[in-house]
Design a protein around this motif. Structure first.
Motif, mmCIF file in Angstrom:
data_model
loop_
_atom_site.group_PDB
_atom_site.id
_atom_site.type_symbol
_atom_site.label_atom_id
_atom_site.label_comp_id
_atom_site.label_asym_id
_atom_site.label_seq_id
_atom_site.Cartn_x
_atom_site.Cartn_y
_atom_site.Cartn_z
ATOM 1 N N LEU A 1 -6.629 0.013 7.330
ATOM 2 C CA LEU A 1 -5.945 -0.806 6.325
ATOM 3 C C LEU A 1 -5.494 0.034 5.133
ATOM 4 O O LEU A 1 -4.388 -0.150 4.612
ATOM 5 C CB LEU A 1 -6.885 -1.927 5.854
ATOM 6 C CG LEU A 1 -7.192 -3.014 6.895
ATOM 7 C CD1 LEU A 1 -8.250 -3.968 6.360
ATOM 8 C CD2 LEU A 1 -5.929 -3.780 7.263
ATOM 9 N N VAL A 2 -6.376 0.952 4.697
ATOM 10 C CA VAL A 2 -6.035 1.816 3.576
ATOM 11 C C VAL A 2 -4.842 2.703 3.929
ATOM 12 O O VAL A 2 -3.910 2.890 3.125
ATOM 13 C CB VAL A 2 -7.249 2.681 3.162
ATOM 14 C CG1 VAL A 2 -6.823 3.759 2.168
ATOM 15 C CG2 VAL A 2 -8.335 1.817 2.543
ATOM 16 N N GLU B 1 -2.516 2.106 6.216
ATOM 17 C CA GLU B 1 -1.313 1.282 6.300
ATOM 18 C C GLU B 1 -0.803 0.917 4.915
ATOM 19 O O GLU B 1 0.413 0.860 4.675
ATOM 20 C CB GLU B 1 -1.609 0.021 7.117
ATOM 21 C CG GLU B 1 -1.815 0.298 8.612
ATOM 22 C CD GLU B 1 -2.166 -0.953 9.384
ATOM 23 O OE1 GLU B 1 -2.428 -1.991 8.724
ATOM 24 O OE2 GLU B 1 -2.187 -0.918 10.632
ATOM 25 N N ALA B 2 -1.743 0.647 3.993
ATOM 26 C CA ALA B 2 -1.357 0.313 2.628
ATOM 27 C C ALA B 2 -0.680 1.511 1.963
ATOM 28 O O ALA B 2 0.337 1.355 1.253
ATOM 29 C CB ALA B 2 -2.571 -0.120 1.815
ATOM 30 N N LYS B 3 -1.214 2.713 2.182
ATOM 31 C CA LYS B 3 -0.607 3.916 1.621
ATOM 32 C C LYS B 3 0.798 4.124 2.161
ATOM 33 O O LYS B 3 1.731 4.447 1.413
ATOM 34 C CB LYS B 3 -1.468 5.140 1.940
ATOM 35 C CG LYS B 3 -2.751 5.239 1.110
ATOM 36 C CD LYS B 3 -3.502 6.500 1.468
ATOM 37 C CE LYS B 3 -4.766 6.650 0.625
ATOM 38 N NZ LYS B 3 -5.527 7.870 0.986
ATOM 39 N N ALA C 1 2.776 1.830 3.333
ATOM 40 C CA ALA C 1 3.642 0.792 2.769
ATOM 41 C C ALA C 1 4.060 1.140 1.348
ATOM 42 O O ALA C 1 5.226 0.966 0.963
ATOM 43 C CB ALA C 1 2.922 -0.551 2.797
ATOM 44 N N ILE C 2 3.112 1.655 0.559
ATOM 45 C CA ILE C 2 3.414 2.047 -0.825
ATOM 46 C C ILE C 2 4.401 3.208 -0.841
ATOM 47 O O ILE C 2 5.362 3.209 -1.617
ATOM 48 C CB ILE C 2 2.110 2.423 -1.571
ATOM 49 C CG1 ILE C 2 1.250 1.176 -1.779
ATOM 50 C CG2 ILE C 2 2.434 3.062 -2.918
ATOM 51 C CD1 ILE C 2 -0.122 1.471 -2.323
#
Length: 221
Positions: free
Chosen positions: A39-40, A42-44, A46-47
């Motif tokens: 998740l981390v 994927e979040a990175k 996305a950012i």
């Protein structure tokens, strides 16, 4: 004896339960950490993707703004240059008007008539001039016709008897910024030779425009 065996069995079961529970806890923590890392990550991503998109959009907007500014500056520059060229043409026209008030103007009109007759190549011709030039044209027209006939006879051995007359309808006299000169017509106006000062100035201007630009705007070369 039986009690000891039961106690051992209970302890064994309890030991197995503890080991199983610990195994489940370790696996659960491992799965949780793995999921958290995913998740981390994927979040990175996305950012980073959002940042890249915004940065790209910003660069595009900057390029558009820069291109618009360059286009505006170029348009202003071209407008100023065109205004300068038009001012130059206007000043040249004013000088032509001065020539039309000079003492040599009758001789110039005669040359313009002769040149126009040679160019129009018609036997029956009507000449138009400004109202203020009518008397001058009337006085030099016979000489102009005579000179025209002599030139044609000398060059082709043909003696012409041209029918050249001055327009007598005063409402049809040349008006506007002609700066002087004459206009010749033939075949009921189907053939026109504009030999006004303004027309000749325009021809010279167009011919010399590249040289004029090179002198006034050397940075373009």
């Amino acid at each position: 004896m039986a009690t000891d065996q039961i106690r051992q069995m209970v302890n064994f079961i309890l030991q197995e339960a503890h080991e199983k529970a610990n195994e489940i806890r370790v696996k659960t923590e491992h799965d949780f950490n793995l999921e958290k890392q995913t998740l981390v990550h994927e979040a990175k991503l996305a950012i980073q993707e959002e940042f890249s998109k915004k940065e790209k959009d910003r660069e595009i907007q900057e390029r558009i703004a820069r291109s618009t500014e360059i286009g505006t500056c170029r348009a202003k520059k071209m407008k100023l240059r065109d205004e300068l060229l038009q001012t130059l043409l206007s000043e040249a026209g004013s000088k032509c008007a001065v020539v039309a008030r000079g003492q040599n103007y009758p001789q110039l009109l005669q040359k313009l008539i002769v040149q126009g007759l040679i160019k129009i190549e018609e036997n029956s011709v009507t000449i138009f001039c400004r109202g203020e030039d009518v008397k001058t044209v009337e006085s030099i027209l016979p000489k102009a016709i005579e000179e025209y006939v002599e030139i044609i006879e000398r060059e082709s051995s043909v003696k012409l008897t041209p029918d050249v007359k001055l327009n007598t309808v005063r409402s049809k006299d040349l008006t506007g910024p002609t700066h002087g000169g004459i206009m010749l017509t033939a075949l009921d106006g189907k053939i026109v030779c504009d030999n006004t000062m303004a027309s000749r100035l325009s021809l010279v201007y167009q011919e010399l425009l590249p040289s004029i630009r090179a002198i006034l705007f050397p940075e373009e070369q």
